[in-house]
Design an enzyme around this catalytic site. Structure first.
Site, mmCIF file in Angstrom:
data_model
loop_
_atom_site.group_PDB
_atom_site.id
_atom_site.type_symbol
_atom_site.label_atom_id
_atom_site.label_comp_id
_atom_site.label_asym_id
_atom_site.label_seq_id
_atom_site.Cartn_x
_atom_site.Cartn_y
_atom_site.Cartn_z
ATOM 1 N N LYS A 102 38.544 -26.978 38.390
ATOM 2 C CA LYS A 102 39.746 -27.076 37.567
ATOM 3 C C LYS A 102 40.501 -25.747 37.539
ATOM 4 O O LYS A 102 41.736 -25.717 37.510
ATOM 5 C CB LYS A 102 39.389 -27.502 36.148
ATOM 6 C CG LYS A 102 40.602 -27.657 35.215
ATOM 7 C CD LYS A 102 41.606 -28.706 35.709
ATOM 8 C CE LYS A 102 42.860 -28.773 34.834
ATOM 9 N NZ LYS A 102 42.620 -29.350 33.506
ATOM 10 N N THR B 217 39.204 -28.569 29.630
ATOM 11 C CA THR B 217 39.201 -27.451 30.566
ATOM 12 C C THR B 217 38.638 -26.249 29.823
ATOM 13 O O THR B 217 39.203 -25.799 28.825
ATOM 14 C CB THR B 217 40.609 -27.147 31.076
ATOM 15 O OG1 THR B 217 41.097 -28.298 31.776
ATOM 16 C CG2 THR B 217 40.611 -25.958 32.024
ATOM 17 N N LYS C 198 45.632 -20.575 28.003
ATOM 18 C CA LYS C 198 44.177 -20.473 27.871
ATOM 19 C C LYS C 198 43.491 -20.637 29.216
ATOM 20 O O LYS C 198 42.606 -19.863 29.596
ATOM 21 C CB LYS C 198 43.693 -21.525 26.866
ATOM 22 C CG LYS C 198 42.183 -21.668 26.751
ATOM 23 C CD LYS C 198 41.645 -22.843 27.549
ATOM 24 C CE LYS C 198 42.150 -24.177 27.066
ATOM 25 N NZ LYS C 198 41.540 -25.315 27.793
#
Length: 294
Positions: free
Chosen positions: A175, A100, A243
């Site tokens: 995502k 990701t 993150k």
């Protein structure tokens, strides 16, 4: 694409990557692995994978290269560094980043790959450690349709839902939408548990009633029992989720979009990591509620 004896490089064999690479091995592929901590690849090597000393060494001669690393900075180094995959891979190879990462970085990697006669797909996954182990991941793909169709059989070995969302960066943007949705359902799951606990109810019995109704969510069904069992080990690291939340916020702000719920949960996970829980799973947020820190 037939996987039997097909040479595939897999870079990053952590919590999820090890299982994903293992499925490719079991499907008959000739898998070369690299990861920064060699011990994390020992089981794969014992099962027949070949060890490489660097990402570039792994990529040389591979028809497909799959990466599953930690942060966008890791992705950039592994792909675009002077000894990276783009410089080392054979023309015609398909590069699949399952990390990701930043949509803009995915676009840069695709452009750099194309300049060398390579094909790059951004293909982040959702489903955590369970999805990786059971090959039931949802794989969201961005990139060239012909390249996607070429590696679709490989992706289906690792995941249950595999969808091409658009051009370069589209997988990463999808995502981000996934992570935004999780933010709300994870917070709501924890608040529902705390409400039942403080009300003197048996939360497991409550889950029997609400787990199959309109409140049902993956977080409620899969993560709530882990929280109640005191299992905070990572299916997906809290620090990696932070993150992701920051990437999503940055991307949204660049578009002039404000997402206040996402901002709230990003603040929560900043505190999770500040409390030393970044190497625990995302369900560690429950501990902050229990401790009265939220």
């Amino acid at each position: 694409m037939e996987l039997k004896d097909r040479t595939i490089a897999f870079i990053g064999t952590g919590v999820m990557g090890a299982s994903m690479a293992g499925h490719l091995l079991k499907a008959g592929a000739a898998v070369t692995v690299y990861t920064r901590t060699r011990a994390k690849a020992d089981a794969l090597v014992a099962a027949g994978a070949r060890w490489a000393a660097s990402p570039a060494e792994a990529a040389r001669g591979a028809r497909v290269v799959v990466t599953m690393v930690g942060y966008p900075s890791d992705v950039e180094e592994v792909y675009l560094g002077p000894a990276g995959i783009v410089a080392a891979a054979e023309p015609g190879a398909v590069l699949i980043d399952a990390t990701t990462s930043d949509p803009a970085l995915a676009e840069r990697i695709a452009a750099a790959a194309a300049a060398r006669g390579l094909k790059a797909l951004d293909a982040p996954v959702s489903g955590g450690d369970l999805g990786a182990r059971n090959a039931t991941l949802s794989i969201m793909v961005g990139g060239d349709e012909a390249a996607f169709n070429e590696v679709l059989p490989l992706l289906r070995v690792m995941g249950k839902s595999v969808v091409l969302q658009g051009g370069p960066g589209a997988g990463q943007r999808t995502k981000m939408a996934n992570q935004i949705a999780i933010a709300g359902t994870l917070m709501a799951t924890i608040e529902a548990l705390r409400y039942t606990e403080e009300g003197g109810l048996d939360p497991r019995r409550v889950l029997e009633s609400i787990g199959g109704g309109a409140a049902q969510s993956w977080q409620l069904v899969n993560m709530a029992p882990r929280m109640l069992d005191g299992d905070f080990e990572p299916g997906f690291y809290a620090k990696h989720y932070l993150k992701d939340l920051r990437i999503a916020l940055s991307s949204a702000r660049a578009s002039g979009l404000r997402l206040p719920g996402l901002e709230l949960v990003e603040g929560f996970f900043t505190k999770v990591c500040d409390e030393g829980l970044g190497d625990k799973g995302t369900q560690a947020l429950y501990l902050l509620y229990k401790r009265g820190l939220i």
